[in-house]
Scaffold this motif. Structure first.
Motif, PDB file in Angstrom:
ATOM      1  N   SER A 171       0.823  -1.213   0.000  1.00 63.04           N
ATOM      2  CA  SER A 171       0.000   0.000   0.000  1.00 63.04           C
ATOM      3  C   SER A 171       0.851   1.255   0.000  1.00 63.04           C
ATOM      4  CB  SER A 171      -0.913  -0.009   1.241  1.00 63.04           C
ATOM      5  OG  SER A 171      -1.767  -1.130   1.233  1.00 63.04           O
ATOM      6  N   VAL A 172       1.932   1.261   0.812  1.00 64.36           N
ATOM      7  CA  VAL A 172       2.817   2.427   0.867  1.00 64.36           C
ATOM      8  C   VAL A 172       3.556   2.606  -0.451  1.00 64.36           C
ATOM      9  CG1 VAL A 172       4.827   3.413   2.027  1.00 64.36           C
ATOM     10  CG2 VAL A 172       3.050   2.260   3.370  1.00 64.36           C
ATOM     11  N   LEU A 173       4.012   1.482  -1.028  1.00 64.56           N
ATOM     12  CA  LEU A 173       4.712   1.565  -2.310  1.00 64.56           C
ATOM     13  C   LEU A 173       3.798   2.086  -3.407  1.00 64.56           C
ATOM     14  CD1 LEU A 173       6.749  -1.771  -2.242  1.00 64.56           C
ATOM     15  CD2 LEU A 173       7.661   0.562  -2.089  1.00 64.56           C
ATOM     16  N   LEU A 174       2.553   1.622  -3.420  1.00 65.42           N
ATOM     17  CA  LEU A 174       1.597   2.089  -4.425  1.00 65.42           C
ATOM     18  C   LEU A 174       1.315   3.571  -4.257  1.00 65.42           C
ATOM     19  CD1 LEU A 174      -0.344   1.406  -6.738  1.00 65.42           C
ATOM     20  CD2 LEU A 174      -2.073   0.824  -5.012  1.00 65.42           C
ATOM     21  N   LEU A 175       1.168   3.993  -3.010  1.00 65.16           N
ATOM     22  CA  LEU A 175       0.909   5.410  -2.744  1.00 65.16           C
ATOM     23  C   LEU A 175       2.085   6.275  -3.190  1.00 65.16           C
ATOM     24  CD1 LEU A 175      -0.989   7.508  -1.459  1.00 65.16           C
ATOM     25  CD2 LEU A 175       0.168   7.100   0.710  1.00 65.16           C
ATOM     26  N   ASN A 176       3.297   5.809  -2.918  1.00 62.58           N
ATOM     27  CA  ASN A 176       4.479   6.571  -3.314  1.00 62.58           C
ATOM     28  C   ASN A 176       4.639   6.632  -4.826  1.00 62.58           C
ATOM     29  OD1 ASN A 176       6.646   7.459  -1.079  1.00 62.58           O
ATOM     30  ND2 ASN A 176       5.453   5.728  -0.310  1.00 62.58           N
ATOM     31  N   SER A 177       4.289   5.530  -5.500  1.00 58.61           N
ATOM     32  CA  SER A 177       4.452   5.514  -6.958  1.00 58.61           C
ATOM     33  C   SER A 177       3.517   6.517  -7.615  1.00 58.61           C
ATOM     34  CB  SER A 177       4.181   4.109  -7.497  1.00 58.61           C
ATOM     35  OG  SER A 177       2.800   3.765  -7.332  1.00 58.61           O
ATOM     36  N   THR A 178       2.338   6.730  -7.017  1.00 57.47           N
ATOM     37  CA  THR A 178       1.396   7.687  -7.609  1.00 57.47           C
ATOM     38  C   THR A 178       1.737   9.123  -7.230  1.00 57.47           C
ATOM     39  OG1 THR A 178      -0.094   7.372  -5.712  1.00 57.47           O
ATOM     40  CG2 THR A 178      -0.479   6.019  -7.654  1.00 57.47           C
ATOM     41  N   GLN A 179       2.342   9.309  -6.047  1.00 55.53           N
ATOM     42  CA  GLN A 179       2.643  10.668  -5.586  1.00 55.53           C
ATOM     43  C   GLN A 179       3.994  11.180  -6.090  1.00 55.53           C
ATOM     44  OE1 GLN A 179       0.549  12.676  -3.820  1.00 55.53           O
ATOM     45  NE2 GLN A 179      -0.982  11.042  -4.042  1.00 55.53           N
ATOM     46  N   CYS A 180       4.986  10.271  -6.172  1.00 58.34           N
ATOM     47  CA  CYS A 180       6.345  10.712  -6.528  1.00 58.34           C
ATOM     48  C   CYS A 180       6.568  10.775  -8.052  1.00 58.34           C
ATOM     49  CB  CYS A 180       7.385   9.780  -5.922  1.00 58.34           C
ATOM     50  SG  CYS A 180       7.356   9.756  -4.110  1.00 58.34           S
ATOM     51  N   GLY A 181       5.774   9.991  -8.763  1.00 63.67           N
ATOM     52  CA  GLY A 181       5.962   9.990 -10.208  1.00 63.67           C
ATOM     53  C   GLY A 181       6.924   8.898 -10.642  1.00 63.67           C
ATOM     54  N   ALA A 182       6.874   8.582 -11.919  1.00 69.14           N
ATOM     55  CA  ALA A 182       7.666   7.472 -12.451  1.00 69.14           C
ATOM     56  C   ALA A 182       9.157   7.741 -12.386  1.00 69.14           C
ATOM     57  CB  ALA A 182       7.241   7.187 -13.891  1.00 69.14           C
ATOM     58  N   THR A 183       9.562   9.013 -12.526  1.00 70.13           N
ATOM     59  CA  THR A 183      10.994   9.333 -12.556  1.00 70.13           C
ATOM     60  C   THR A 183      11.671   8.987 -11.250  1.00 70.13           C
ATOM     61  OG1 THR A 183      10.549  11.156 -14.105  1.00 70.13           O
ATOM     62  CG2 THR A 183      12.689  11.155 -12.966  1.00 70.13           C
ATOM     63  N   VAL A 184      11.089   9.486 -10.163  1.00 69.67           N
ATOM     64  CA  VAL A 184      11.670   9.216  -8.835  1.00 69.67           C
ATOM     65  C   VAL A 184      11.533   7.743  -8.480  1.00 69.67           C
ATOM     66  CG1 VAL A 184      11.499   9.739  -6.374  1.00 69.67           C
ATOM     67  CG2 VAL A 184      11.196  11.561  -8.062  1.00 69.67           C
ATOM     68  N   PHE A 185      10.375   7.175  -8.739  1.00 72.11           N
ATOM     69  CA  PHE A 185      10.092   5.801  -8.329  1.00 72.11           C
ATOM     70  C   PHE A 185      10.963   4.792  -9.072  1.00 72.11           C
ATOM     71  CE2 PHE A 185       7.449   2.023  -7.511  1.00 72.11           C
ATOM     72  CZ  PHE A 185       7.195   2.209  -6.145  1.00 72.11           C
ATOM     73  N   SER A 186      11.368   5.153 -10.292  1.00 75.36           N
ATOM     74  CA  SER A 186      12.195   4.228 -11.086  1.00 75.36           C
ATOM     75  C   SER A 186      13.682   4.445 -10.868  1.00 75.36           C
ATOM     76  CB  SER A 186      11.869   4.371 -12.580  1.00 75.36           C
ATOM     77  OG  SER A 186      12.109   5.695 -13.018  1.00 75.36           O
ATOM     78  N   SER A 187      14.022   5.359  -9.970  1.00 74.92           N
ATOM     79  CA  SER A 187      15.437   5.613  -9.690  1.00 74.92           C
ATOM     80  C   SER A 187      16.090   4.369  -9.101  1.00 74.92           C
ATOM     81  CB  SER A 187      15.593   6.783  -8.705  1.00 74.92           C
ATOM     82  OG  SER A 187      15.027   7.966  -9.247  1.00 74.92           O
ATOM     83  N   GLN A 188      17.358   4.168  -9.418  1.00 72.49           N
ATOM     84  CA  GLN A 188      18.055   2.969  -8.990  1.00 72.49           C
ATOM     85  C   GLN A 188      18.132   2.896  -7.460  1.00 72.49           C
ATOM     86  OE1 GLN A 188      21.979   2.620 -10.598  1.00 72.49           O
ATOM     87  NE2 GLN A 188      22.278   0.513  -9.881  1.00 72.49           N
ATOM     88  N   GLY A 189      17.681   1.784  -6.882  1.00 74.77           N
ATOM     89  CA  GLY A 189      17.774   1.566  -5.439  1.00 74.77           C
ATOM     90  C   GLY A 189      16.675   2.226  -4.634  1.00 74.77           C
ATOM     91  N   PHE A 190      15.822   3.042  -5.286  1.00 77.31           N
ATOM     92  CA  PHE A 190      14.806   3.778  -4.529  1.00 77.31           C
ATOM     93  C   PHE A 190      13.786   2.820  -3.904  1.00 77.31           C
ATOM     94  CE2 PHE A 190      10.602   5.804  -4.340  1.00 77.31           C
ATOM     95  CZ  PHE A 190      10.880   6.857  -3.490  1.00 77.31           C
ATOM     96  N   VAL A 191      13.254   1.922  -4.716  1.00 82.66           N
ATOM     97  CA  VAL A 191      12.218   0.998  -4.224  1.00 82.66           C
ATOM     98  C   VAL A 191      12.770   0.091  -3.138  1.00 82.66           C
ATOM     99  CG1 VAL A 191      10.688  -0.905  -4.848  1.00 82.66           C
ATOM    100  CG2 VAL A 191      10.932   1.060  -6.384  1.00 82.66           C
ATOM    101  N   CYS A 192      13.989  -0.405  -3.322  1.00 80.43           N
ATOM    102  CA  CYS A 192      14.602  -1.298  -2.347  1.00 80.43           C
ATOM    103  C   CYS A 192      14.813  -0.584  -1.015  1.00 80.43           C
ATOM    104  CB  CYS A 192      15.934  -1.815  -2.879  1.00 80.43           C
ATOM    105  SG  CYS A 192      16.756  -2.995  -1.780  1.00 80.43           S
ATOM    106  N   LYS A 193      15.317   0.649  -1.076  1.00 78.83           N
ATOM    107  CA  LYS A 193      15.540   1.412   0.151  1.00 78.83           C
ATOM    108  C   LYS A 193      14.219   1.755   0.831  1.00 78.83           C
ATOM    109  CE  LYS A 193      18.032   5.422   1.955  1.00 78.83           C
ATOM    110  NZ  LYS A 193      18.889   6.595   1.638  1.00 78.83           N
ATOM    111  N   LEU A 194      13.198   2.061   0.024  1.00 85.16           N
ATOM    112  CA  LEU A 194      11.883   2.386   0.568  1.00 85.16           C
ATOM    113  C   LEU A 194      11.284   1.165   1.278  1.00 85.16           C
ATOM    114  CD1 LEU A 194       9.605   4.429   0.900  1.00 85.16           C
ATOM    115  CD2 LEU A 194       8.722   3.719  -1.336  1.00 85.16           C
ATOM    116  N   LYS A 195      11.450  -0.006   0.683  1.00 79.26           N
ATOM    117  CA  LYS A 195      10.939  -1.232   1.296  1.00 79.26           C
ATOM    118  C   LYS A 195      11.628  -1.499   2.627  1.00 79.26           C
ATOM    119  CE  LYS A 195      10.485  -4.916  -1.161  1.00 79.26           C
ATOM    120  NZ  LYS A 195      10.795  -5.999  -2.142  1.00 79.26           N
ATOM    121  N   GLN A 196      12.930  -1.269   2.696  1.00 76.40           N
ATOM    122  CA  GLN A 196      13.671  -1.477   3.939  1.00 76.40           C
ATOM    123  C   GLN A 196      13.194  -0.515   5.023  1.00 76.40           C
ATOM    124  OE1 GLN A 196      17.771  -1.026   2.779  1.00 76.40           O
ATOM    125  NE2 GLN A 196      17.922  -3.081   1.865  1.00 76.40           N
ATOM    126  N   THR A 197      12.948   0.727   4.618  1.00 77.18           N
ATOM    127  CA  THR A 197      12.482   1.728   5.577  1.00 77.18           C
ATOM    128  C   THR A 197      11.091   1.371   6.099  1.00 77.18           C
ATOM    129  OG1 THR A 197      13.732   3.438   4.390  1.00 77.18           O
ATOM    130  CG2 THR A 197      12.018   4.169   5.920  1.00 77.18           C
TER     131      THR A 197
END
Length: 208
Positions: A171-197
């Motif tokens: 749910s948090v990842l989906l919310l971030n993908s819609t709010q941050c936009g594809a550019t930020v969300f597709s950045s290298q390591g962003f999703v992995c770091k977000l999941k850890q947090t």
């Protein structure tokens, strides 16, 4: 009132005792009508009858009745002990019938389950899978846990906690993908770091 309570304690096989109690009851009614009621004899008969009906665990209670001299207090305690004896007999009857009731319950559940299968053409595997999925959202405060899976309850509760955590993470990842936009969300390591947090923040959340 005391005799009606005692009569309710008698089993169908207590034919002689029932006749005796009813005979004494008629005699006491005649004495009461003529103002010659013998309370000592009445209480003595009640105590002796109770002693023959009660379970051994109630013997100390019966012995205390014999030490009471105040008629009013004696009759009060007699009625209280009669209530205990009645509860004992009800519990004994329930325990005796429990195996038969459980067998009847199993047969009823099997028949209803078969009826549902015939009406809805649902495969047993589908029903079983759906039942296990329901266990992953089980509310122990409002629902009794099924006896057939009590041995696996601990493992299923761990799976339930993991599922809840995964749902929150998604749910948090989906919310971030819609709010941050594809550019930020597709950045290298962003999703992995977000999941850890997210995992760190939600650790132990099922206990709160």
């Amino acid at each position: 009132m005391y005799y009606s309570t005692m009569l309710s304690l008698l089993l169908p096989g207590h034919v002689h005792l029932r006749a005796q109690v009813e005979e004494v009851l008629d005699l006491i009614q005649q004495q009461a009508d003529h103002g010659a009621l013998d309370l000592q004899r009445l209480s003595g008969y009640i105590i002796n009858t109770m002693a023959s009906l009660c379970a051994p665990i109630r013997d100390p209670k019966i012995r205390t009745l014999q030490d009471l001299s105040d008629p009013v207090e004696l009759l009060k305690v007699i009625f209280r002990v009669l209530g205990l004896i009645k509860a004992d007999m009800v519990n004994f009857t329930v325990q005796s019938l429990r195996p038969h009731l459980l067998q009847q319950a199993v047969q009823y559940e099997q028949a209803k389950f078969q009826e549902i299968l015939l009406k809805q053409s649902v495969s047993p595997t589908f029903v079983l899978n759906r039942a296990y999925l329901r266990l992953l959202s089980w509310d122990p405060n409002n629902q009794t846990y099924p006896e057939t899976v009590l041995m696996d309850r601990a493992r299923l509760e761990v799976l339930e906690q993991r599922l809840s955590l995964l749902v929150l993470q998604a749910s948090v990842l989906l919310l971030n993908s819609t709010q941050c936009g594809a550019t930020v969300f597709s950045s290298q390591g962003f999703v992995c770091k977000l999941k850890q947090t997210i995992t760190a923040l939600l650790e132990g959340s099922h206990n709160r």
